[in-house]
Structures are given as C-alpha cells and as structure tokens.
Design a protein around this motif. Structure first.
Motif, PDB file in Angstrom:
ATOM      1  N   PRO A  28       9.165 -60.675  25.027  1.00  0.00           N
ATOM      2  CA  PRO A  28      10.261 -60.141  25.841  1.00  0.00           C
ATOM      3  C   PRO A  28      10.503 -58.647  25.595  1.00  0.00           C
ATOM      4  CG  PRO A  28      10.873 -62.287  24.992  1.00  0.00           C
ATOM      5  CD  PRO A  28       9.584 -61.915  24.316  1.00  0.00           C
ATOM      6  N   GLN A  29      10.330 -58.181  24.359  1.00  0.00           N
ATOM      7  CA  GLN A  29      10.480 -56.760  24.084  1.00  0.00           C
ATOM      8  C   GLN A  29       9.397 -55.943  24.770  1.00  0.00           C
ATOM      9  OE1 GLN A  29      10.651 -57.222  19.688  1.00  0.00           O
ATOM     10  NE2 GLN A  29      12.494 -55.946  19.752  1.00  0.00           N
ATOM     11  N   VAL A  30       8.172 -56.444  24.743  1.00  0.00           N
ATOM     12  CA  VAL A  30       7.078 -55.748  25.426  1.00  0.00           C
ATOM     13  C   VAL A  30       7.343 -55.704  26.925  1.00  0.00           C
ATOM     14  CG1 VAL A  30       4.610 -55.757  25.941  1.00  0.00           C
ATOM     15  CG2 VAL A  30       5.399 -56.414  23.664  1.00  0.00           C
ATOM     16  N   ALA A  31       7.772 -56.827  27.481  1.00  0.00           N
ATOM     17  CA  ALA A  31       8.039 -56.896  28.922  1.00  0.00           C
ATOM     18  C   ALA A  31       9.158 -55.944  29.319  1.00  0.00           C
ATOM     19  CB  ALA A  31       8.388 -58.325  29.322  1.00  0.00           C
ATOM     20  N   ASP A  32      10.176 -55.832  28.470  1.00  0.00           N
ATOM     21  CA  ASP A  32      11.288 -54.921  28.761  1.00  0.00           C
ATOM     22  C   ASP A  32      10.826 -53.461  28.719  1.00  0.00           C
ATOM     23  OD1 ASP A  32      14.249 -54.365  29.071  1.00  0.00           O
ATOM     24  OD2 ASP A  32      13.864 -53.334  27.181  1.00  0.00           O
ATOM     25  N   ALA A  33      10.032 -53.113  27.713  1.00  0.00           N
ATOM     26  CA  ALA A  33       9.530 -51.751  27.610  1.00  0.00           C
ATOM     27  C   ALA A  33       8.621 -51.426  28.792  1.00  0.00           C
ATOM     28  CB  ALA A  33       8.780 -51.569  26.296  1.00  0.00           C
ATOM     29  N   LEU A  34       7.814 -52.398  29.218  1.00  0.00           N
ATOM     30  CA  LEU A  34       6.934 -52.202  30.369  1.00  0.00           C
ATOM     31  C   LEU A  34       7.738 -52.023  31.646  1.00  0.00           C
ATOM     32  CD1 LEU A  34       4.115 -52.192  31.670  1.00  0.00           C
ATOM     33  CD2 LEU A  34       4.244 -54.695  31.751  1.00  0.00           C
ATOM     34  N   SER A  35       8.770 -52.835  31.814  1.00  0.00           N
ATOM     35  CA  SER A  35       9.615 -52.729  33.006  1.00  0.00           C
ATOM     36  C   SER A  35      10.251 -51.348  33.098  1.00  0.00           C
ATOM     37  CB  SER A  35      10.692 -53.825  32.966  1.00  0.00           C
ATOM     38  OG  SER A  35      11.579 -53.699  34.052  1.00  0.00           O
ATOM     39  N   ARG A  36      10.762 -50.863  31.968  1.00  0.00           N
ATOM     40  CA  ARG A  36      11.397 -49.540  31.971  1.00  0.00           C
ATOM     41  C   ARG A  36      10.372 -48.434  32.200  1.00  0.00           C
ATOM     42  NH1 ARG A  36      13.176 -48.265  27.331  1.00  0.00           N
ATOM     43  NH2 ARG A  36      12.592 -50.095  26.090  1.00  0.00           N
ATOM     44  N   ALA A  37       9.172 -48.600  31.662  1.00  0.00           N
ATOM     45  CA  ALA A  37       8.122 -47.599  31.868  1.00  0.00           C
ATOM     46  C   ALA A  37       7.718 -47.531  33.338  1.00  0.00           C
ATOM     47  CB  ALA A  37       6.910 -47.926  30.999  1.00  0.00           C
ATOM     48  N   LEU A  38       7.577 -48.687  33.970  1.00  0.00           N
ATOM     49  CA  LEU A  38       7.190 -48.719  35.378  1.00  0.00           C
ATOM     50  C   LEU A  38       8.270 -48.135  36.280  1.00  0.00           C
ATOM     51  CD1 LEU A  38       5.573 -52.288  35.564  1.00  0.00           C
ATOM     52  CD2 LEU A  38       4.373 -50.094  35.584  1.00  0.00           C
ATOM     53  N   ALA A  39       9.529 -48.365  35.901  1.00  0.00           N
ATOM     54  CA  ALA A  39      10.654 -47.870  36.705  1.00  0.00           C
ATOM     55  C   ALA A  39      10.964 -46.407  36.429  1.00  0.00           C
ATOM     56  CB  ALA A  39      11.885 -48.732  36.447  1.00  0.00           C
ATOM     57  N   GLY A  40      10.374 -45.848  35.369  1.00  0.00           N
ATOM     58  CA  GLY A  40      10.662 -44.462  35.014  1.00  0.00           C
ATOM     59  C   GLY A  40      11.934 -44.294  34.228  1.00  0.00           C
ATOM     60  N   ASP A  41      12.473 -45.402  33.700  1.00  0.00           N
ATOM     61  CA  ASP A  41      13.730 -45.353  32.954  1.00  0.00           C
ATOM     62  C   ASP A  41      13.543 -45.243  31.447  1.00  0.00           C
ATOM     63  OD1 ASP A  41      15.101 -45.639  35.338  1.00  0.00           O
ATOM     64  OD2 ASP A  41      15.179 -47.827  35.198  1.00  0.00           O
ATOM     65  N   GLY A  42      12.318 -45.193  31.008  1.00  0.00           N
ATOM     66  CA  GLY A  42      12.046 -45.105  29.579  1.00  0.00           C
ATOM     67  C   GLY A  42      10.742 -44.383  29.347  1.00  0.00           C
ATOM     68  N   PRO A  43      10.290 -44.331  28.110  1.00  0.00           N
ATOM     69  CA  PRO A  43       9.025 -43.656  27.814  1.00  0.00           C
ATOM     70  C   PRO A  43       7.851 -44.406  28.424  1.00  0.00           C
ATOM     71  CG  PRO A  43       9.825 -44.828  25.885  1.00  0.00           C
ATOM     72  CD  PRO A  43      10.923 -44.895  26.903  1.00  0.00           C
ATOM     73  N   ALA A  44       6.734 -43.708  28.576  1.00  0.00           N
ATOM     74  CA  ALA A  44       5.500 -44.384  28.964  1.00  0.00           C
ATOM     75  C   ALA A  44       5.118 -45.354  27.859  1.00  0.00           C
ATOM     76  CB  ALA A  44       4.393 -43.362  29.201  1.00  0.00           C
ATOM     77  N   LEU A  45       4.390 -46.400  28.219  1.00  0.00           N
ATOM     78  CA  LEU A  45       4.042 -47.436  27.255  1.00  0.00           C
ATOM     79  C   LEU A  45       2.545 -47.408  26.981  1.00  0.00           C
ATOM     80  CD1 LEU A  45       5.192 -49.873  25.641  1.00  0.00           C
ATOM     81  CD2 LEU A  45       4.486 -51.310  27.566  1.00  0.00           C
ATOM     82  N   ALA A  46       2.183 -47.314  25.709  1.00  0.00           N
ATOM     83  CA  ALA A  46       0.780 -47.389  25.307  1.00  0.00           C
ATOM     84  C   ALA A  46       0.512 -48.780  24.753  1.00  0.00           C
ATOM     85  CB  ALA A  46       0.453 -46.329  24.264  1.00  0.00           C
ATOM     86  N   ALA A  47      -0.544 -49.423  25.236  1.00  0.00           N
ATOM     87  CA  ALA A  47      -0.855 -50.778  24.803  1.00  0.00           C
ATOM     88  C   ALA A  47      -1.295 -50.834  23.347  1.00  0.00           C
ATOM     89  CB  ALA A  47      -1.938 -51.376  25.697  1.00  0.00           C
ATOM     90  N   ALA A  48      -1.751 -49.706  22.839  1.00  0.00           N
ATOM     91  CA  ALA A  48      -2.134 -49.553  21.434  1.00  0.00           C
ATOM     92  C   ALA A  48      -1.954 -48.073  21.100  1.00  0.00           C
ATOM     93  CB  ALA A  48      -3.574 -50.001  21.218  1.00  0.00           C
ATOM     94  N   PRO A  49      -1.887 -47.716  19.811  1.00  0.00           N
ATOM     95  CA  PRO A  49      -1.693 -46.309  19.460  1.00  0.00           C
ATOM     96  C   PRO A  49      -2.745 -45.399  20.109  1.00  0.00           C
ATOM     97  CG  PRO A  49      -1.421 -47.693  17.531  1.00  0.00           C
ATOM     98  CD  PRO A  49      -1.930 -48.587  18.619  1.00  0.00           C
ATOM     99  N   ILE A  50      -2.290 -44.245  20.592  1.00  0.00           N
ATOM    100  CA  ILE A  50      -3.188 -43.288  21.223  1.00  0.00           C
ATOM    101  C   ILE A  50      -3.071 -41.940  20.517  1.00  0.00           C
ATOM    102  CG2 ILE A  50      -3.079 -44.453  23.451  1.00  0.00           C
ATOM    103  CD1 ILE A  50      -1.135 -42.282  24.410  1.00  0.00           C
ATOM    104  N   SER A  51      -3.890 -41.001  20.944  1.00  0.00           N
ATOM    105  CA  SER A  51      -3.999 -39.723  20.252  1.00  0.00           C
ATOM    106  C   SER A  51      -2.889 -38.743  20.602  1.00  0.00           C
ATOM    107  CB  SER A  51      -5.355 -39.078  20.566  1.00  0.00           C
ATOM    108  OG  SER A  51      -5.474 -38.821  21.968  1.00  0.00           O
TER     109      SER A  51
END
Length: 355
Positions: free
Chosen positions: A19-42
């Motif tokens: 549920p936390q991942v889904a919430d972060a993804l929802s906010r990322a898609l809507a532009g209401d939160g940070p972009a979401l990385a599926a794993a750590p990036i550079s």
C-alpha cells in the motif's frame, strides 16, 4: 528530456508495504509527490516530466535507468485493459516484484480500475506472472494454482513460455495469455502475438523487432547515447529477432544471445527453446565458456540428469552439429533472474567452478 525544473526522486524501500508503494506511485503519477524509482538510481532528481524510473536488470551490460512519463504508463495500462475488457472495480493481484516494470504495471492498472491490488491469498480477476511461477503452479504449488484458476486472465511474460507449458496450463483451467515487451515499452505491449491498441510493429533490415507507441519510455537517464542508438523516428529497436506473419508478431530469437563457436553462430535461446519442447519436465540453460579449441564452447546446464546421447542426437538432427553442447552440468536449481529469465553469467560461473 527537459532538464529545467528538476523533480526529486524517492526510491522504493524494501521496508515499504505494498500500500505504501501504491500510494507513492499514485502521487508520482499525479504530480503530487516526488518521482518514484523502482530501485536506487544514480541521480537525486529527474526532469520535471518524469514520474517513474525503472532500472533494467543489466543482463547485457551496465543497468540502464529507464525513465517514464505518467502518460506512457497510463497508456500502457489502458491498452492492456482494452485488450482484456477490464472494468472499474475488477481487481489485480500482485505476484511480481515492484522493482521491475511488470510489478509497477500491475499497480498502475489497479489504480486505473480504482481498486487496490490483492495478494495470492485473495481472489482476483487478473494477474501477471513469469513462466517459472506457472511451472510451479502446475507442479505442486496448490495455493498458486488455485489463485490462477480463479482469474479471468493470467498474463505470462518476462521470458518465453514453451507451448507445452501453456497447453498444460489451459488443461488445468488457467486462462493464460502470453505477453511480449520490454522495460523501454512499459513492459508487455504484444498480447497473444497481437499488438495492443496504439502499438506499431515492424522488422528492421537486420531482422530486429522495432516497436512504437504511446507507452514508450522517455529515455535512459544515465545513458543518453544508448537511447539515441536504440531509437529513430520514434521507433525503438529491440534485441529480439522476429517476423510478421499476417497480423501476428513472432519472436524467433535474440541478436545478443548468440555465441560463435568454431566459427559457427549458435543461438542460445534457440537451443533452450528446442530442448524445452523435447524434454517437457526438464529445464535447461545454454551458455558459452572460453575454450582453447573452440574459442567459445557451448555448454548445457539442467535441473535434472541429462540424457546426453539423446540431447546430442536431437540437437544435431534439428539444429545442426554445431548446436551440440561440448559440456554438460546438472545442478539442483538453475540460476534465474527475478523475472524467470536464464542468468547466463551465473550459469557460466557454475560450470567453470565444476570443471
């Protein structure tokens, strides 16, 4: 990609609940939160239009950080639902890791249908799995089997599934359909050999499958030149070889899974596919190892004892003498990636360690 007004990135933590991942993804898609990385990036920030970043497995080199707009991921989900005839309120189950595009896709689809994802313990209308999971369901995992039998459609992708495995699933009352795609196209974009709505397909002069559609990624964050080399006029050139037969696209092999042994080209995928059809209960991984005589020699690993004489005869008669392995190894568990693809690097190391 527009470098102005960068957007912060939050990486999925192993401690996060679904549920936390889904919430972060929802906010990322809507532009209401940070972009979401599926794993750590550079990078700590991305261009403003990027909502999700999914690093590839890096099976053919350094991992590429594939960047997606919200529009691309939503186009993928809507095209899938159009093909399936999915309706709001129908549920998806999440049986794949969320650090891959396949898992992210399930969450996006669930958001589109306005119902949270469920797990294996609950009933669902749709799910997505890899061939390894399907094999396990048919060979002793009763909970998984029951769950899949209750679904209206089970998407099988991530790696090629043998015709025998698919037929066995259908006989077990599992409504399977095959998916083909890659991270750069937001995952599966060809269902049952048919392009999803909006997806265009053609074959290049070299025989590679080329794809174009609204679900295509925006690029590689950490390798702009590689993205430029892979794309032209909106077309993404894959490493898969294929052919168009009427309206169907058929994958015939990969341009990057070949070895040259004694001057002859050998498709590792073709060897594995042939053997899986001949020996239904057995799994195989083919790989190349250094050799003084052959330069690179073909070797074969399996999870069961190998009938070497039978394997040699069948491969020689069907694919030619050059496709006959020069070495064999039986291991308890074949090395696979998290999406069920052969991990040839580890397979090679296992063979060399044993010999």
């Amino acid at each position: 990609m527009n470098e102005n007004h960068p957007r912060l990135v939050a990486s999925i933590s192993p401690e996060w609940s679904i549920p936390q991942v889904a919430d972060a993804l929802s906010r990322a898609l809507a532009g209401d939160g940070p972009a979401l990385a599926a794993a750590p990036i550079s990078q700590q920030s991305v261009p403003a239009e990027i909502s999700v970043v999914v690093p590839t497995s890096g099976s053919t080199g350094a991992p590429k950080e594939v960047a997606f707009t919200s529009a691309a991921l939503l186009a993928s989900a809507r095209a899938a639902h159009k093909f399936l005839g999915a309706e709001p309120g129908e549920q998806w189950s999440l049986l794949l890791p969320v650090n891959h595009i396949a898992g992210i896709n399930v969450l996006v689809r669930a958001l589109e249908l306005s119902v949270p994802v469920v797990g294996i313990e609950d009933a669902a209308a749709y799910t997505a799995i890899v061939p390894t999971q399907l094999h396990r369901a048919l060979h002793g995992d009763q909970q998984l089997l029951s769950h899949l039998q209750g679904c209206k459609a089970v998407l099988v992708g991530g790696a090629a599934a043998s015709s025998h495995l698919l037929e066995s699933a259908r006989k077990a009352n599992i409504s399977v359909l095959t998916t083909y795609g890659m991270t750069e196209m937001s995952g599966g974009c060809i269902y049952n050999n048919q392009p999803l709505s909006g997806v265009e397909v053609k074959i290049s002069a070299t025989g590679n499958i080329q794809l174009r559609g609204p679900m295509m990624a925006a690029g590689y964050l950490n390798n702009l030149s590689a993205w430029k080399n892979a794309t032209e006029d909106g077309w993404f050139t894959t490493s898969d070889l294929g052919e168009l037969v009427g309206k169907e696209i058929r994958v015939t092999g990969r341009s990057d899974d070949q070895i040259i042994s004694g001057g002859e080209k050998i498709s590792l995928g073709a060897v594995e596919k042939f053997l899986s059809q001949e020996f239904h209960e057995q799994e195989f991984i083919a790989c190349g190892v250094p050799d003084l005589e052959w330069g690179t020699k073909l070797v074969l690993l399996s999870n069961l004892d190998i009938n070497i004489e039978s394997v040699r005869d069948k491969l020689k008669n069907s694919l030619g003498a050059h496709a006959v392995p020069k070495g064999f190894l039986t291991v308890e568990n074949l090395p696979l990636t998290s999406l069920g693809k052969p991990d040839r690097t580890i397979a090679r190391e296992l063979y060399l360690a044993a010999n």
